[in-house]
Write an enzyme that holds these catalytic residues in place. Structure first.
Site, PDB file in Angstrom:
ATOM      1  N   THR A 166       0.896  -1.161   0.000  1.00 17.30           N
ATOM      2  CA  THR A 166       0.000   0.000   0.000  1.00 17.30           C
ATOM      3  C   THR A 166       0.935   1.211   0.000  1.00 17.30           C
ATOM      4  O   THR A 166       2.028   1.159   0.579  1.00 17.30           O
ATOM      5  CB  THR A 166      -0.927   0.048   1.238  1.00 17.30           C
ATOM      6  OG1 THR A 166      -0.108   0.172   2.410  1.00 17.30           O
ATOM      7  CG2 THR A 166      -1.769  -1.213   1.371  1.00 17.30           C
ATOM      8  N   HIS A 167       0.526   2.240  -0.683  1.00 16.81           N
ATOM      9  CA  HIS A 167       1.400   3.420  -0.876  1.00 16.81           C
ATOM     10  C   HIS A 167       2.729   3.042  -1.529  1.00 16.81           C
ATOM     11  O   HIS A 167       3.731   3.728  -1.330  1.00 16.81           O
ATOM     12  CB  HIS A 167       1.686   4.137   0.450  1.00 16.81           C
ATOM     13  CG  HIS A 167       0.475   4.365   1.300  1.00 16.81           C
ATOM     14  ND1 HIS A 167      -0.271   5.516   1.255  1.00 16.81           N
ATOM     15  CD2 HIS A 167      -0.149   3.557   2.183  1.00 16.81           C
ATOM     16  CE1 HIS A 167      -1.282   5.417   2.100  1.00 16.81           C
ATOM     17  NE2 HIS A 167      -1.245   4.232   2.676  1.00 16.81           N
ATOM     18  N   SER A 174      17.329  -0.638 -27.148  1.00 14.31           N
ATOM     19  CA  SER A 174      17.677   0.769 -27.299  1.00 14.31           C
ATOM     20  C   SER A 174      18.660   0.899 -28.442  1.00 14.31           C
ATOM     21  O   SER A 174      19.505   0.026 -28.654  1.00 14.31           O
ATOM     22  CB  SER A 174      18.311   1.272 -26.003  1.00 14.31           C
ATOM     23  OG  SER A 174      19.081   2.426 -26.266  1.00 14.31           O
ATOM     24  N   LYS A 188      19.893  -2.503 -22.927  1.00 14.10           N
ATOM     25  CA  LYS A 188      18.493  -2.224 -22.592  1.00 14.10           C
ATOM     26  C   LYS A 188      17.510  -3.236 -23.167  1.00 14.10           C
ATOM     27  O   LYS A 188      17.650  -3.718 -24.271  1.00 14.10           O
ATOM     28  CB  LYS A 188      18.097  -0.834 -23.117  1.00 14.10           C
ATOM     29  CG  LYS A 188      18.721   0.322 -22.392  1.00 14.10           C
ATOM     30  CD  LYS A 188      18.254   0.431 -20.945  1.00 14.10           C
ATOM     31  CE  LYS A 188      16.821   0.873 -20.803  1.00 14.10           C
ATOM     32  NZ  LYS A 188      16.629   2.281 -21.104  1.00 14.10           N
ATOM     33  N   ASN A 195      13.396  -2.817 -23.121  1.00 12.34           N
ATOM     34  CA  ASN A 195      12.352  -1.901 -22.642  1.00 12.34           C
ATOM     35  C   ASN A 195      10.950  -2.508 -22.739  1.00 12.34           C
ATOM     36  O   ASN A 195      10.631  -3.128 -23.749  1.00 12.34           O
ATOM     37  CB  ASN A 195      12.400  -0.605 -23.450  1.00 12.34           C
ATOM     38  CG  ASN A 195      13.698   0.148 -23.234  1.00 12.34           C
ATOM     39  OD1 ASN A 195      14.269   0.110 -22.143  1.00 12.34           O
ATOM     40  ND2 ASN A 195      14.188   0.797 -24.273  1.00 12.34           N
ATOM     41  N   GLU A 236       4.076   0.123 -21.628  1.00  9.39           N
ATOM     42  CA  GLU A 236       4.169   1.594 -21.663  1.00  9.39           C
ATOM     43  C   GLU A 236       3.210   2.195 -22.689  1.00  9.39           C
ATOM     44  O   GLU A 236       2.541   3.194 -22.434  1.00  9.39           O
ATOM     45  CB  GLU A 236       5.602   2.023 -22.002  1.00  9.39           C
ATOM     46  CG  GLU A 236       6.591   1.759 -20.878  1.00  9.39           C
ATOM     47  CD  GLU A 236       8.007   2.053 -21.349  1.00  9.39           C
ATOM     48  OE1 GLU A 236       8.528   3.101 -20.994  1.00  9.39           O
ATOM     49  OE2 GLU A 236       8.589   1.240 -22.090  1.00  9.39           O
ATOM     50  N   TYR A 274     -31.641  15.661 -34.555  1.00 10.63           N
ATOM     51  CA  TYR A 274     -30.310  15.479 -35.134  1.00 10.63           C
ATOM     52  C   TYR A 274     -29.642  16.815 -35.443  1.00 10.63           C
ATOM     53  O   TYR A 274     -30.274  17.744 -35.944  1.00 10.63           O
ATOM     54  CB  TYR A 274     -30.397  14.653 -36.433  1.00 10.63           C
ATOM     55  CG  TYR A 274     -29.052  14.540 -37.117  1.00 10.63           C
ATOM     56  CD1 TYR A 274     -28.151  13.540 -36.766  1.00 10.63           C
ATOM     57  CD2 TYR A 274     -28.655  15.459 -38.089  1.00 10.63           C
ATOM     58  CE1 TYR A 274     -26.901  13.455 -37.368  1.00 10.63           C
ATOM     59  CE2 TYR A 274     -27.406  15.384 -38.702  1.00 10.63           C
ATOM     60  CZ  TYR A 274     -26.536  14.376 -38.331  1.00 10.63           C
ATOM     61  OH  TYR A 274     -25.305  14.300 -38.923  1.00 10.63           O
ATOM     62  N   GLN A 320     -21.929  14.054 -36.578  1.00 11.55           N
ATOM     63  CA  GLN A 320     -20.974  13.428 -37.492  1.00 11.55           C
ATOM     64  C   GLN A 320     -19.613  13.261 -36.809  1.00 11.55           C
ATOM     65  O   GLN A 320     -18.823  12.396 -37.182  1.00 11.55           O
ATOM     66  CB  GLN A 320     -20.832  14.265 -38.762  1.00 11.55           C
ATOM     67  CG  GLN A 320     -19.928  13.666 -39.798  1.00 11.55           C
ATOM     68  CD  GLN A 320     -20.139  14.304 -41.159  1.00 11.55           C
ATOM     69  OE1 GLN A 320     -21.139  14.065 -41.813  1.00 11.55           O
ATOM     70  NE2 GLN A 320     -19.208  15.129 -41.576  1.00 11.55           N
ATOM     71  N   LYS A 332     -17.992   9.763 -34.802  1.00  9.84           N
ATOM     72  CA  LYS A 332     -17.428   8.507 -35.317  1.00  9.84           C
ATOM     73  C   LYS A 332     -15.944   8.317 -35.012  1.00  9.84           C
ATOM     74  O   LYS A 332     -15.531   7.228 -34.609  1.00  9.84           O
ATOM     75  CB  LYS A 332     -17.673   8.415 -36.824  1.00  9.84           C
ATOM     76  CG  LYS A 332     -19.119   8.055 -37.089  1.00  9.84           C
ATOM     77  CD  LYS A 332     -19.542   8.342 -38.488  1.00  9.84           C
ATOM     78  CE  LYS A 332     -21.017   8.604 -38.524  1.00  9.84           C
ATOM     79  NZ  LYS A 332     -21.438   9.828 -37.803  1.00  9.84           N
TER      80      LYS A 332
HETATM   81  N1  ARG Z   1     -22.691  11.883 -42.219  1.00 10.30           N
HETATM   82  C1  ARG Z   1     -23.785  12.176 -41.344  1.00 10.30           C
HETATM   83  C2  ARG Z   1     -23.421  11.771 -39.885  1.00 10.30           C
HETATM   84  O1  ARG Z   1     -22.482  11.094 -39.724  1.00 10.30           O
HETATM   85  C3  ARG Z   1     -24.995  11.411 -41.761  1.00 10.30           C
HETATM   86  C4  ARG Z   1     -26.268  12.055 -41.363  1.00 10.30           C
HETATM   87  C5  ARG Z   1     -26.449  13.329 -42.080  1.00 10.30           C
HETATM   88  N2  ARG Z   1     -27.720  13.875 -41.834  1.00 10.30           N
HETATM   89  C6  ARG Z   1     -28.029  15.143 -42.169  1.00 10.30           C
HETATM   90  N3  ARG Z   1     -29.207  15.561 -41.883  1.00 10.30           N
HETATM   91  N4  ARG Z   1     -27.142  15.926 -42.728  1.00 10.30           N
HETATM   92  O2  ARG Z   1     -24.054  12.152 -38.948  1.00 10.30           O
END
Ligand code: ARG
Length: 502
Positions: A198-199, A320, A326, A328, A333, A360, A365, A368
């Site tokens: 601990t610590h 290294s 070395k 590593n 890491e 929306y 967009q 993603k």
């Molecule tokens: N490429 C857009 C996204 O990833 C798709 C949906 C677009 N919808 C719109 N009303 N422009 O969200």
């Protein structure tokens, strides 16, 4: 070379023929220098050109496009479109001939994409419009009918859920492989004694198997979080259309069944706009990484000459370029380092969502790249650990020697005195004085004679020897969840059963 390497070892499920693309190298496929400003009205975007009197600005076209990174949704997008067309035909909205042409056309496009012969166009903005435009080019008017009763808003929300569902299944598989490796390691090292800290100061002896089972438990909760997330995300937005639903007599039950969702969503505004499922996944991912990062920190320390508790296989380490001696621990890491970006992805998505009015908004967009990056990074780190863990070489004697330093059995001596009716606080004081003597004279408690120990308390007798031994200390912690070898073996047995291995 990088392309070839990632191609032969895909780590994300959605786009097996495509190298992983981080946000920093998402390259559009088409010629980015096309001069759109010189386009005539007829050359404006086919999907909404009717209302527009000039082509999109060239830079804006690039800025607005997501096809560089969302094309990895192609398989889910095509599956969603096939389900949608099938449903439209059954509902009498689309003719059977149109449906057939659409399905055949989409399947051919999928083949093109997988063969690498599909020409992605940045001017077509995203994966959805690229595929739809190609479909129409192939099959004519039937292709233009596909978008009846849907919007890209419900389309993309559906695609991401399908994609993430598969990604979670793949991550759970790798996580399970790592867990199985940890169980074998824990079983093998159930009797191996090391100092517990601990610590980062020596606290009490523990068995290495017990320590490994702590890692297992963290990952087991992570698996549970992923399963919870999967259950909540498996709800179908398709049929919500742009935001309010559709005027066509669609049957969402059909698309739902075809796509393997548990149920259609109950509110169209919510379904097209929230990305809480992605945030939830990124939170689960951040916790996985946080756990792997702590694990990594320990391996880095333990592989050092100062600890020297473990040896990591050479094939998981680097040398290294200047220091010939070395070796590593780069993998731990790197995993520790990658935790930063995964945590960042979570914050990015939370921040992305927080100011958005219903329904929306194009902000979404931006969901993603953090999501894909989390999927790829978590999967890759789990894979590296699943591959490495079974081959960690444990230096049991080094661990034992380390446990003999730092007065690891001091609590055992205090507990011993309590069993001889000394109140715990007094026992604590007595042992503290004995430790002080040890420190002053450079000896462990186990190196003092009984006669010397008796000076600190007449309650200390010859039977103290077992108490001060490392093996005696760990064996005595023989309660559920404790470090005794018996308990570790039991814990491994229960855990195997829990994850379906035993
Ligand atoms: N490429 C857009 C996204 O990833 C798709 C949906 C677009 N919808 C719109 N009303 N422009 O969200």
């Amino acid at each position: 070379i990088l392309e070839a390497a990632t191609r032969s070892a895909p780590i994300h499920p959605g786009f097996p023929n495509e190298p992983c693309r981080s946000r920093y190298n998402a390259a559009p496929q088409s010629n980015p220098c096309r001069d759109l400003q010189s386009m005539s009205k007829e050359q404006t975007n086919q999907s909404w050109g009717g209302r527009f009197s000039e082509a999109m600005d060239g830079f804006v076209e690039q800025f607005n496009a997501s096809v560089g990174f969302d094309r990895r949704l192609y398989r889910q997008d095509i599956a969603g479109s096939i389900a949608h067309a099938t449903m439209l035909a059954e509902a009498g909205v689309l003719s059977p001939e149109d449906r057939q042409a659409i399905v055949a056309g989409l399947e051919a496009i999928r083949d093109d994409i997988e063969r690498g012969t599909f020409d992605w166009q940045t001017s077509l903005e995203d994966v959805h419009m690229n595929i739809e435009a190609r479909l129409t080019a192939r099959i004519g008017d039937a292709g233009k009918r596909l978008h009846t009763g849907r919007s890209r808003n419900d389309q993309v929300a559906t695609d991401i859920r399908l994609y993430l569902r598969e990604a979670i299944d793949a991550i759970l598989e790798t996580l399970g492989r790592l867990q199985a490796g940890l169980l074998s390691l824990a079983e093998r090292e159930a009797e191996t004694i090391m100092p517990g800290f601990t610590h980062l100061q020596v606290a009490q002896p523990v068995t290495f198997g017990h320590h490994v089972m702590a890692w297992f438990e963290m990952l087991d909760r992570d698996a549970g979080r992923l399963r919870d997330c999967r259950a909540r995300l498996n709800v179908m937005p398709l049929g919500s259309a742009a935001l309010a639903g559709t005027t066509f007599p669609i049957d969402r039950g059909i698309t739902c069944r075809l796509l393997g969702f548990d149920r259609p969503s109950d509110n169209s505004l919510d379904a097209v706009s929230d990305r809480d499922f992605a945030i939830e996944f990124c939170a689960a991912g951040a916790l996985i990484m946080t756990h792997l990062s702590r694990f990594s920190e320990e391996l880095v320390l333990w592989a050092s000459a100062q600890f020297d508790f473990v040896n990591l296989p050479d094939r998981f380490c680097t040398g290294s370029s200047i220091m010939p001696q070395k070796k590593n621990p780069d993998i731990p890491e790197l995993v520790r380092g990658k935790t930063g970006r995964v945590n960042g992805n979570l914050v990015a998505l939370l921040t992305l969502m927080k100011g958005q009015p219903l329904a929306y908004n194009k902000d979404n967009q931006e969901d993603k790249e953090p999501l894909f990056d989390t999927i790829d990074t978590v999967q890759a780190c789990l894979r590296a650990y699943a591959d490495m863990v079974p081959h960690i070489e444990v230096k049991a004697e080094k661990m034992r020697q380390a446990a003999l330093q730092g007065y690891a059995t001091a609590t055992d001596l205090a507990d011993y005195l309590v069993r001889k009716q000394v109140p715990f606080r007094d026992a604590h004081e007595i042992v503290g004085k004995a430790v002080k003597r040890g420190l002053d004279t450079g000896r462990d408690l186990s190196e003092m004679s009984i006669a010397e120990l008796t000076e600190f308390s007449p309650a200390i007798e010859a039977d103290v020897i077992d108490v001060l031994s490392l093996a005696g200390s760990v064996a005595a912690r023989d309660q559920l969840g404790g470090t005794a070898p018996n308990q570790v073996k039991e814990a491994v047995r229960r855990a195997r059963k829990r994850i379906g291995l035993g």
